[in-house]
Structure formats: C-alpha cells, structure tokens
Motif scaffolding. Structure first.
Motif, PDB file in Angstrom:
ATOM      1  N   TYR A   1      -7.856 -30.203-123.882  1.00 28.53           N
ATOM      2  CA  TYR A   1      -7.174 -30.113-122.591  1.00 28.53           C
ATOM      3  C   TYR A   1      -7.957 -30.656-121.404  1.00 28.53           C
ATOM      4  O   TYR A   1      -7.374 -31.281-120.510  1.00 28.53           O
ATOM      5  CB  TYR A   1      -6.799 -28.648-122.295  1.00 28.53           C
ATOM      6  CG  TYR A   1      -6.102 -28.491-120.964  1.00 28.53           C
ATOM      7  CD1 TYR A   1      -4.746 -28.796-120.824  1.00 28.53           C
ATOM      8  CD2 TYR A   1      -6.798 -28.067-119.823  1.00 28.53           C
ATOM      9  CE1 TYR A   1      -4.101 -28.687-119.606  1.00 28.53           C
ATOM     10  CE2 TYR A   1      -6.162 -27.961-118.594  1.00 28.53           C
ATOM     11  CZ  TYR A   1      -4.816 -28.265-118.489  1.00 28.53           C
ATOM     12  OH  TYR A   1      -4.183 -28.163-117.268  1.00 28.53           O
ATOM     13  N   THR A   2      -9.252 -30.404-121.351  1.00 28.07           N
ATOM     14  CA  THR A   2      -9.973 -30.638-120.104  1.00 28.07           C
ATOM     15  C   THR A   2     -10.325 -32.111-119.892  1.00 28.07           C
ATOM     16  O   THR A   2     -10.268 -32.921-120.805  1.00 28.07           O
ATOM     17  CB  THR A   2     -11.258 -29.785-120.056  1.00 28.07           C
ATOM     18  OG1 THR A   2     -12.104 -30.149-121.148  1.00 28.07           O
ATOM     19  CG2 THR A   2     -10.926 -28.308-120.131  1.00 28.07           C
ATOM     20  N   TYR A   3     -10.741 -32.428-118.651  1.00 31.39           N
ATOM     21  CA  TYR A   3     -10.939 -33.815-118.239  1.00 31.39           C
ATOM     22  C   TYR A   3     -12.383 -34.119-117.841  1.00 31.39           C
ATOM     23  O   TYR A   3     -12.869 -35.212-118.076  1.00 31.39           O
ATOM     24  CB  TYR A   3     -10.008 -34.125-117.054  1.00 31.39           C
ATOM     25  CG  TYR A   3      -8.554 -33.969-117.403  1.00 31.39           C
ATOM     26  CD1 TYR A   3      -7.796 -35.055-117.827  1.00 31.39           C
ATOM     27  CD2 TYR A   3      -7.933 -32.725-117.344  1.00 31.39           C
ATOM     28  CE1 TYR A   3      -6.457 -34.918-118.168  1.00 31.39           C
ATOM     29  CE2 TYR A   3      -6.588 -32.575-117.678  1.00 31.39           C
ATOM     30  CZ  TYR A   3      -5.874 -33.673-118.088  1.00 31.39           C
ATOM     31  OH  TYR A   3      -4.549 -33.521-118.426  1.00 31.39           O
ATOM     32  N   GLY A   4     -13.054 -33.179-117.196  1.00 32.72           N
ATOM     33  CA  GLY A   4     -14.427 -33.415-116.765  1.00 32.72           C
ATOM     34  C   GLY A   4     -15.381 -33.471-117.939  1.00 32.72           C
ATOM     35  O   GLY A   4     -15.181 -32.813-118.967  1.00 32.72           O
ATOM     36  N   SER A   5     -16.457 -34.235-117.802  1.00 39.60           N
ATOM     37  CA  SER A   5     -17.377 -34.456-118.926  1.00 39.60           C
ATOM     38  C   SER A   5     -18.365 -33.312-119.129  1.00 39.60           C
ATOM     39  O   SER A   5     -18.888 -33.139-120.229  1.00 39.60           O
ATOM     40  CB  SER A   5     -18.145 -35.763-118.711  1.00 39.60           C
ATOM     41  OG  SER A   5     -18.950 -35.684-117.547  1.00 39.60           O
TER      42      SER A   5
ATOM     43  N   PHE B   1     -12.558 -39.999-115.093  1.00 36.95           N
ATOM     44  CA  PHE B   1     -12.063 -38.811-114.402  1.00 36.95           C
ATOM     45  C   PHE B   1     -13.159 -38.171-113.558  1.00 36.95           C
ATOM     46  O   PHE B   1     -12.881 -37.646-112.475  1.00 36.95           O
ATOM     47  CB  PHE B   1     -11.467 -37.808-115.388  1.00 36.95           C
ATOM     48  CG  PHE B   1      -9.971 -37.875-115.448  1.00 36.95           C
ATOM     49  CD1 PHE B   1      -9.184 -37.385-114.419  1.00 36.95           C
ATOM     50  CD2 PHE B   1      -9.334 -38.470-116.528  1.00 36.95           C
ATOM     51  CE1 PHE B   1      -7.795 -37.473-114.463  1.00 36.95           C
ATOM     52  CE2 PHE B   1      -7.949 -38.564-116.578  1.00 36.95           C
ATOM     53  CZ  PHE B   1      -7.182 -38.063-115.543  1.00 36.95           C
ATOM     54  N   ASP B   2     -14.399 -38.188-114.009  1.00 35.23           N
ATOM     55  CA  ASP B   2     -15.497 -37.704-113.171  1.00 35.23           C
ATOM     56  C   ASP B   2     -15.521 -38.471-111.848  1.00 35.23           C
ATOM     57  O   ASP B   2     -15.707 -37.888-110.774  1.00 35.23           O
ATOM     58  CB  ASP B   2     -16.840 -37.877-113.879  1.00 35.23           C
ATOM     59  CG  ASP B   2     -17.027 -36.897-115.022  1.00 35.23           C
ATOM     60  OD1 ASP B   2     -16.321 -35.872-115.050  1.00 35.23           O
ATOM     61  OD2 ASP B   2     -17.883 -37.163-115.883  1.00 35.23           O
ATOM     62  N   LYS B   3     -15.336 -39.771-111.934  1.00 38.08           N
ATOM     63  CA  LYS B   3     -15.328 -40.602-110.727  1.00 38.08           C
ATOM     64  C   LYS B   3     -14.144 -40.247-109.821  1.00 38.08           C
ATOM     65  O   LYS B   3     -14.272 -40.225-108.591  1.00 38.08           O
ATOM     66  CB  LYS B   3     -15.281 -42.078-111.109  1.00 38.08           C
ATOM     67  CG  LYS B   3     -16.541 -42.569-111.823  1.00 38.08           C
ATOM     68  CD  LYS B   3     -16.392 -44.025-112.259  1.00 38.08           C
ATOM     69  CE  LYS B   3     -17.628 -44.501-113.005  1.00 38.08           C
ATOM     70  NZ  LYS B   3     -17.477 -45.902-113.468  1.00 38.08           N
TER      71      LYS B   3
END
Length: 512
Positions: A372-376, A497-499
């Motif tokens: 589910y998640t996006y951040g690294s 996504f972090d960016k």
C-alpha cells in the motif's frame, strides 16, 4: 454546495470576513453573508444549486428567528423527507428542510438524510450550537479548539489567520511521507483537526451517529444492486443547474455517464499520455458532447505549487492537478459534475491488495505496508497508527475493506472537493450513497471478484449498456507521469514519490 465558517469566540468582524472571503470560490453566487450574535459568528458563501432564489441564502433562519443554520452540501431526498414528516416549506431548498427536521427531531434526523453535508445550527435563545458531518465525510469540515472555544471551517486556509499561531504535526508529516495522506482526523497542523465523518457535536461532546457493520452478509441480487446504483445516480441528478460527468473511459465513470444521461462529459490527459481513446468510445455510445482536455506537462509544477499555496496544505495525489485543470474548463458548462469515487473501494478495484487480504487469515502489517505505502522509508509505527481504528475487525479482508472505505477514500474525497470547489463546481459521487456502502459491507470478496474478475458485479449487471471494450479493459489509474513532470527541478528523494512529497512540503514551507 457552499463554504461555512463558524465561531463561538470573540473575533473581530473584519478578520472573520477576511477569512470567509478566502474561500469565496466555494460560493460565488451570493454576497458573503455573516450573522453575529454576541460571541457567535456564522459566515456563509453560497453556490446556488437548489432553489436559486435569494430566499434560500444563508445563514438561514427558522420562522420564529430562534435558530440559524449554515450548511454545505446537498440532501438528495429532501422532498421525500418534507412529505414524510409533514414539513411545511416556504422555499424549495434542502437547507430549510434540514433546519426544520433538526428543530423537530434533534440529532436522530441525521439517520434519515441521504446526501453529503456539513452543517451548524445555532440556537440563539439557548446560546448553544450543533454540528454534524455526513457519514462518509464527502463534505469537508475542519476545526480549531481551545477549551470550549471553537472555530469551524469548510477549508483549512480560512482558519490559519484566525488561529494566529500554528505548528506542524510531525506525526502527520510522517503519515504523509509514508502514506501520502493524513489519518485519524489529523491535518498537517497540530492546532487544526478534521471533524470526524459520521459524528455530531452537541453540548461539548463528539457523538458517533453512524458506523458501518462489517458482519457477514449475503450478496445482493443483481436486481437489488442495479436498483441501488440507478437510484443513487438519479438522486444525484437533483439540481436547478446543468449537470455534467467526468468520463475517463473506465468502468465506473462510464456506468455513471450511461445512467445519468448528461449532455457534457469531460476527460483530461497529456497529448501523448491519456485515456482519450476509451472516453471517446463511451461518449460516442451515449452521444454526449465530449471534451478531452489537454494538459501541458510543463505547467504541472507551477500549477501544483499554486494549489499548495492556495490550500495551505500539501497535495496527496499528483492527479489532483489535472483534475483541477479539467474542472476549471468544465465550469464553463456545468455547475455540478458526477464522479466515480468510491467504486474501487466498494467493489475491490485495487485487486492486488484485496486479493492478498482475501487469501490470508492473519493480518501482516509488513505485507500491507509493502502493498500500500508510497514513501521509501520504513515506518511501520505510522502504518499501524493509520490502521488502528479497524484492527478490531480481525479478518484481513474486512480490515483492508474498512481502511479503504473509511480512511483511504477520505484522501480522494479531499482531492475531489478541492479540485472542484476551487472552480466553484459541485462534485457528486453516486457510488458513495450510504445505502450502497451499508449493503455491501461484509459481503465476501468472492462476490466482488468472482472467478478472478475485478468488479465482477458491475461488469455483469451493466454489460448491456457499457461498451464491451470498456467492460473488458484492464484497470489503469488516473494517468500522471510523475517522473516526467518532476524532472525540471532538483528535488531530494530516493524515489519519485519521495520527491513529490518533498516538493509539496518545501512549497508549504515557503508560507510558514
């Protein structure tokens, strides 16, 4: 659809008016309206949808002048309720019905409403107030609290000048950088909270009036489900202005367009990356005046920055920028737009994570995070916090369903409300009709993904009115090539996504 601002704190009237004007886009069809009674202040921006006459402007007062209401939203079954409860109406407005129902029946009337709403009623005589928000949180409401002093607003930005001093919520930032949204009624500011959906406030207490029941249920018949969906669409056609529809060419928006019979349909994309082919197939089938809106990728970052600066909060999903641009164009023709939000959450359209959830008996927080998640950065603590309200359901399928329908979806609804209301357009989502939500909660995944077919009931029931190419089309998300649009700036981050998260937070930092 409107913008509301309320305070029981002594606030300078000019400051209050300035804050109300910050969200003038939510209601440009009537002058800014403010009512003050001692320390109570009620402000309203009106976007006229039902009963366009100024007699329905707000704050709206009871016949005897004792009660005043400010209301954002629509009550789709207001005429039926007026008849059922013998409410004598002097307008054709759902606002009047809402106030008179509350006066006669108190909070229990909330259970009778089919609609999207946030509203506040002031009892001038008792010096008390009542606040309520719809079951799914379709219509936004935020508040600042200092003891028993409250300020409520439809948006965050108008609260900031009235609160004076705010600080960033570090837990909320962690949520955003891991899960691209905020959960458990947090906003990015410690001092501002989201009013919880399905709750009302009365006499100093927040009280839950609605809760989804995820106990096991038999699936509906095709006839029952078709009736509920058709009824939900028909309700959302109630308006005294012209209605259009988003039409991506995906299953959800195509079903809504087919059932609604609107004249104008809208889609958006880049010249070389879009869904125009699919939306054109649907538009041709239903003979709509179709508007494929092109978006210049070179404009993406400047428009995204503009939206962050206006909203005073980060954007969750990148396609909010395109949704805003499309709705800006649509506003020339339509004041109301139908949208497909809620279908993926209701019918398990996110098939990868729902297949996992329905194939296991033990909920694995790491597996959920991976899917589910996006951040690294690893941050299972923040994932656990977001899931905490649903863990009592025990069953992985039910936990994931409840999370998507009551937490994940709220991020998409904020996106939809912002992108539409910044353009003075009301967005309505038939798949969020509470009758549909209640009926399908607890129905087994095999019904929704029968024989491995995603959204099997929708495809089966509407196969005769939806083009076969769209029924059999592989699901794709709202297309934004994030790496491409971010390439013009040097933004730190391990992943794209972090960016994106850092871009939003850095932009917000420019005004704090």
């Amino acid at each position: 659809m409107c913008g509301i601002l309320f305070s029981n704190v002594a606030i300078d009237k000019k400051a209050f008016r300035n804050s109300l004007s910050i969200m003038k886009h939510r209601g440009p069809t009537a002058p800014l309206c403010i009512y003050q009674n001692e320390n109570f202040m009620l402000g309203h921006n009106r976007l006229s949808i039902l009963d366009l006459d100024q007699r329905s402007d707000q704050p709206f007062f009871s016949d005897d002048g004792r009660y005043a209401i400010i209301f954002n939203g629509e009550i789709y079954n207001y005429k039926e309720l007026a008849s059922a409860y013998s409410i004598q109406m002097r307008t054709n407005s759902d606002t009047e019905l809402l106030l008179k129902l509350y006066i006669q029946y108190g909070p229990r009337m909330l259970n009778w409403l089919n609609g999207m709403f946030s509203f506040i009623v002031l009892d001038v005589q008792q010096k008390s107030f009542f606040v309520a928000r719809d079951r799914m949180g379709v219509k936004p409401l935020y508040y600042n609290r200092n003891g028993e002093e409250y300020i409520f607003s439809s948006e965050i930005a108008p609260l900031l000048p009235l609160v004076h001093s705010v600080s960033l919520d570090q837990a909320a930032i962690r949520q955003y950088k891991k899960m691209r949204c905020f959960f458990n009624n947090r906003t990015i500011y410690n001092e501002i909270k989201e009013f919880p959906p399905g709750y009302y406030y009365e006499n100093g207490e927040f009280i839950k009036y609605w809760e989804l029941d995820y106990s096991e249920k038999e699936p509906p018949s095709d006839e029952e489900l078709e009736y509920l969906i058709r009824s939900a669409v028909e309700y959302r056609k109630i308006a005294d202005v012209e209605i259009g529809s988003y039409l991506s060419g995906g299953l959800d928006s195509t079903i809504i367009t087919a059932l609604a019979g609107v004249e104008h349909t809208w889609t958006v994309g880049f010249e070389d990356y879009n869904e125009f082919q699919w939306s054109e197939i649907a538009a041709t089938r239903y003979n709509t005046i179709h508007h494929p809106i092109l978006f210049d990728p070179d404009r993406f970052l400047s428009l995204a920055r503009e939206l962050v600066l206006v909203k005073k909060e980060p954007l969750s999903v990148p396609n909010e920028v395109l949704l805003y641009h499309m709705t800006q164009q649509a506003s020339a023709k339509n004041t109301v737009i139908l949208s497909g939000e809620g279908a993926d959450e209701l019918f398990y359209g996110y098939d990868r994570i729902f297949r996992w959830a329905s194939s296991t008996t033990d909920f694995d927080i790491q597996a959920f995070s991976d899917l589910y998640t996006y951040g690294s950065e690893e941050d299972l603590e923040i994932v656990e916090d977001a899931l905490a309200p649903f863990m009592n359901l025990k069953c992985p399928q039910k936990i994931v369903a409840a999370f998507f329908q009551q937490a994940h979806l709220r991020g998409l609804l904020k996106r939809l409300d912002s992108a539409s209301m910044l353009n003075s357009v009301e967005a309505r989502s038939p798949f969020l009709d509470y009758r549909l939500i209640e009926r399908l909660a607890g129905v087994d995944a095999q019904y929704k993904m029968r024989d491995g077919v995603v959204k099997a009931p929708l495809k089966r029931i509407f196969k005769d009115i939806v083009p076969a190419e769209i029924v059999n089309r592989k699901k794709v998300g709202f297309p934004v090539q994030l790496e491409r649009v971010l390439s013009s700036e040097k933004i730190e981050g391990k992943t794209t996504f972090d960016k994106w998260f850092n871009f939003n937070l850095n932009t917000l930092g420019e005004i704090l």
